[in-house]
Design a protein around this motif. Structure first.
Motif, PDB file in Angstrom:
ATOM      1  N   CYS A 334       3.838 -37.701  -2.938  1.00 13.55           N
ATOM      2  CA  CYS A 334       2.441 -37.442  -2.598  1.00 13.55           C
ATOM      3  C   CYS A 334       2.330 -37.370  -1.081  1.00 13.55           C
ATOM      4  CB  CYS A 334       1.534 -38.525  -3.163  1.00 13.55           C
ATOM      5  SG  CYS A 334      -0.228 -38.193  -2.945  1.00 13.55           S
ATOM      6  N   THR A 338      -6.183 -36.592  -1.108  1.00 12.52           N
ATOM      7  CA  THR A 338      -7.504 -36.133  -0.655  1.00 12.52           C
ATOM      8  C   THR A 338      -8.671 -36.775  -1.388  1.00 12.52           C
ATOM      9  OG1 THR A 338      -7.378 -34.252  -2.175  1.00 12.52           O
ATOM     10  CG2 THR A 338      -6.566 -33.901   0.073  1.00 12.52           C
ATOM     11  N   LEU A 353      -5.582 -37.862  -5.938  1.00 13.77           N
ATOM     12  CA  LEU A 353      -5.333 -36.425  -5.985  1.00 13.77           C
ATOM     13  C   LEU A 353      -4.378 -36.066  -4.857  1.00 13.77           C
ATOM     14  CD1 LEU A 353      -5.831 -33.523  -6.884  1.00 13.77           C
ATOM     15  CD2 LEU A 353      -7.987 -33.564  -5.613  1.00 13.77           C
ATOM     16  N   CYS A 354      -3.178 -35.630  -5.222  1.00 14.07           N
ATOM     17  CA  CYS A 354      -2.123 -35.343  -4.254  1.00 14.07           C
ATOM     18  C   CYS A 354      -1.959 -33.841  -4.066  1.00 14.07           C
ATOM     19  CB  CYS A 354      -0.796 -35.929  -4.708  1.00 14.07           C
ATOM     20  SG  CYS A 354      -0.804 -37.730  -4.813  1.00 14.07           S
ATOM     21  N   GLU A 355      -1.896 -33.409  -2.834  1.00 10.19           N
ATOM     22  CA  GLU A 355      -1.656 -32.010  -2.506  1.00 10.19           C
ATOM     23  C   GLU A 355      -0.186 -31.842  -2.172  1.00 10.19           C
ATOM     24  OE1 GLU A 355      -3.054 -28.601   0.711  1.00 10.19           O
ATOM     25  OE2 GLU A 355      -4.210 -30.450   0.510  1.00 10.19           O
ATOM     26  N   TYR A 361      -1.022 -29.065  -7.140  1.00 10.57           N
ATOM     27  CA  TYR A 361      -1.794 -30.296  -7.064  1.00 10.57           C
ATOM     28  C   TYR A 361      -1.460 -31.163  -8.266  1.00 10.57           C
ATOM     29  CZ  TYR A 361      -4.585 -28.027  -3.447  1.00 10.57           C
ATOM     30  OH  TYR A 361      -4.976 -27.409  -2.299  1.00 10.57           O
ATOM     31  N   THR A 362      -1.483 -32.452  -8.061  1.00  9.20           N
ATOM     32  CA  THR A 362      -1.220 -33.380  -9.149  1.00  9.20           C
ATOM     33  C   THR A 362      -2.050 -34.633  -8.946  1.00  9.20           C
ATOM     34  OG1 THR A 362       0.503 -34.574 -10.352  1.00  9.20           O
ATOM     35  CG2 THR A 362       0.732 -34.436  -7.959  1.00  9.20           C
ATOM     36  N   ASP A 377      -1.795 -32.529 -13.869  1.00 13.99           N
ATOM     37  CA  ASP A 377      -1.362 -31.472 -12.949  1.00 13.99           C
ATOM     38  C   ASP A 377      -1.781 -30.133 -13.528  1.00 13.99           C
ATOM     39  OD1 ASP A 377       0.723 -30.365 -14.706  1.00 13.99           O
ATOM     40  OD2 ASP A 377       1.863 -32.168 -14.232  1.00 13.99           O
ATOM     41  N   ARG A 386      -6.031 -24.958  -8.119  1.00 13.96           N
ATOM     42  CA  ARG A 386      -6.252 -26.051  -7.184  1.00 13.96           C
ATOM     43  C   ARG A 386      -7.192 -27.067  -7.818  1.00 13.96           C
ATOM     44  NH1 ARG A 386      -8.306 -24.044  -1.718  1.00 13.96           N
ATOM     45  NH2 ARG A 386     -10.283 -23.748  -2.839  1.00 13.96           N
ATOM     46  N   ASN A 388      -9.863 -29.912  -7.206  1.00 12.77           N
ATOM     47  CA  ASN A 388     -10.765 -30.163  -6.082  1.00 12.77           C
ATOM     48  C   ASN A 388     -11.407 -31.544  -6.050  1.00 12.77           C
ATOM     49  OD1 ASN A 388     -10.476 -27.650  -4.796  1.00 12.77           O
ATOM     50  ND2 ASN A 388     -11.937 -26.689  -6.193  1.00 12.77           N
TER      51      ASN A 388
END
Length: 395
Positions: A334, A338, A353-355, A361-362, A377, A386, A388
Motif C-alpha cells: 500500500c 487515501t 483505500l490503497c492506490e 486500487y485495492t 479490488d 478507480r 474513490n
C-alpha cells in the motif's frame, strides 16, 4: 168499453216492434256474454297417498382419469440480482475511467468475505455515504452517492436510483447530521479555488425522508465552517455537530475539531478531538446502533509509511481512545492510502483505500494479523477502474 191507449204507450209498442233481442249473440260469447259454465267444486280434497318421495342416490362414477397438474416453471430471464450482504458491511464506490459504468463494491464484516457488487446508474461517482430515517437510532439506512451532476439516494439492496437532485460542485464527503434540527445528511464540496489536496468550499444539508430529497440548508466558507477546512465528517458524540480536519499550517499539526453550525456562523465546541497528526488525507466517523463512535484517519506522505489513525468512543461520548495502527502489520502493499473507515466490530482495525497505480486500487485491512489483508479490488471488473470512496453500513 174498450181500453184507450195513451199516446206514450203507443209509441213504446211501436219501438219494441221494430227491435228484436239477439239471444244467439249472447250464447255465442259475444260482447257482454257469459262465456261459459264455472268449474264445479267436487268437494273432494286431493288425496295424500302417505308414501314420501324416494330420494334415489346415484354416486358419481370414477372414470379413473386423475386431474392433470400442469407445472409451469418460472421463466429464467437471465438476470441474476445481487445476493443480500449481511450487516455490518463495507461499501466502496468505483468508476470506470473510460465509460459511464459504476459499481458499489461490498465486503461483509459479519461474514468476513466479499459480497456481490451493485451496478450503479450514477456515472463517475465521487463520494458515498449512509443516511438514516432515524439518525439517533441508526435505523432505515440508505446509500447516498454523489458525482459532479447530482446527489442520489440509492437502494442499498440492489443499487437502483431512488431519487436525486442537482449537485453544487465536486463532492468531497458525505456525512450524517441534523443541523439546527433540520436534515439527515450533508454533502461537502470542493472549493474551486483551493490548492491540492484542496479544501471545502460549500456544504449542502439534505432531508431524504418522506419519499423526498430536499435541500434544507446551505453552508458557506467562513460562515457555517471556517477557511482551509481539509475534510468534514460526522461526529458520533453529538449528531447535531460535525468534525473538521484542518491543515498543518493551522497550529500544532493536523487536528480534527468538533464544530457546531449555527445561524450566526460556526462555533468550535472543543479545541481538537484528535491533535498532532501529520499528512492527513481525510477523516471518517460514524455511529453504530449501540451509539458508539468509530473514527479513522488515513495518514500518507511525508516520506513515511502509510498508516491509519483508528479511534473509538463510548456510547454518545465526546472523547476517544487513542489507537495508532501502522501499515507494517499487514503484508499487502500500500504505497499510498487515501481513504479509511474503522472496523465496526474490531478495535484498532480499519479498511484503507490503497492506490497501487493510476488504475489499480485495492481496499486492505490495517491492523490485526499480518496476513489475509485484502478485502476489495477492481481486478475482476475488466478495464480501467478507480475506487474513490469508502463508507460503512452499520448495524
Amino acid at each position: 168499453m174498450p181500453a184507450v191507449l195513451r199516446p206514450t204507450a203507443l209509441l213504446a209498442l211501436t219501438l219494441l216492434a221494430g227491435c228484436s233481442i239477439d239471444f244467439d249473440r249472447f250464447l255465442r260469447g259475444g260482447v257482454g256474454a257469459d262465456a261459459g259454465t264455472p268449474p264445479l267444486d267436487s268437494g273432494n280434497p286431493p288425496l295424500d297417498s302417505g308414501t314420501p318421495p324416494v330420494d334415489v342416490v346415484t354416486p358419481p362414477v370414477d372414470v379413473g382419469t386423475a386431474p392433470v397438474d400442469v407445472v409451469i416453471p418460472p421463466r429464467d430471464t437471465g438476470v441474476v440480482g445481487p445476493a443480500p450482504c449481511r450487516v455490518p458491511y463495507l461499501v466502496a464506490v468505483a468508476e470506470h475511467l473510460d465509460s459511464n459504468a459504476a459499481r458499489v463494491l461490498r465486503w461483509s464484516f459479519a461474514d468476513d468475505r466479499r459480497c456481490d457488487d451493485l451496478t450503479l446508474s450514477v456515472a463517475h461517482p465521487r463520494a458515498i455515504g449512509v443516511a438514516f430515517d432515524s439518525i439517533s437510532d441508526v435505523m432505515g439506512p440508505q446509500l447516498i452517492v454523489a458525482n459532479d451532476e447530482a446527489v442520489t439516494v440509492v437502494d442499498a439492496s440492489n443499487g437502483a436510483t431512488v431519487r436525486d437532485v442537482p449537485a453544487a460542485g465536486s463532492p468531497r464527503s458525505i456525512f450524517d447530521i441534523v443541523a439546527n434540527g433540520a436534515g439527515t445528511f450533508a454533502v461537502a464540496y470542493t472549493f474551486a479555488g483551493g490548492s491540492t489536496p484542496g479544501s471545502v468550499g460549500n456544504v449542502r444539508v439534505f432531508d431524504h425522508r418522506n419519499n423526498d430529497l430536499r435541500e434544507v440548508q446551505a453552508w458557506n466558507r467562513n460562515q457555517q465552517f471556517g477557511l482551509s477546512v481539509l475534510w468534514m465528517t460526522a461526529f458520533p458524540g453529538n449528531q447535531g455537530q460535525y468534525l473538521t480536519a484542518k491543515p498543518a499550517d493551522s497550529g500544532s499539526g493536523l487536528s480534527v475539531f468538533i464544530t457546531s453550525p449555527t445561524s450566526a456562523g460556526f462555533h468550535t465546541a472543543a479545541p481538537a478531538l484528535i491533535a498532532n497528526r501529520a499528512n492527513v488525507q481525510a477523516v471518517s466517523a460514524y455511529r453504530t446502533a449501540d451509539r458508539r463512535g468509530h473514527y479513522a484517519m488515513p495518514l500518507s506522505g511525508g516520506g513515511g509509511s502509510p498508516a491509519i489513525y483508528v479511534a473509538g468512543s463510548a456510547p454518545a461520548g465526546t472523547t476517544v481512545s487513542d489507537v495508532y495502527s501502522r501499515m507494517v502489520l499487514c503484508s499487502d502493499p500500500c504505497p499510498a492510502v487515501t481513504r479509511a473507515v474503522a472496523f465496526p466490530d474490531e478495535a484498532g482495525q480499519a479498511a484503507g483505500l490503497c492506490e497501487l497505480s493510476g488504475t489499480q486500487y485495492t481496499v486492505v485491512r490495517f491492523g490485526g494479523a499480518s496476513t489475509s489483508c485484502a478485502m476489495l479490488d477492481t481486478a475482476a471488473l475488466g478495464g480501467r477502474w478507480r475506487i474513490n470512496d469508502l463508507a460503512v453500513m452499520p448495524r
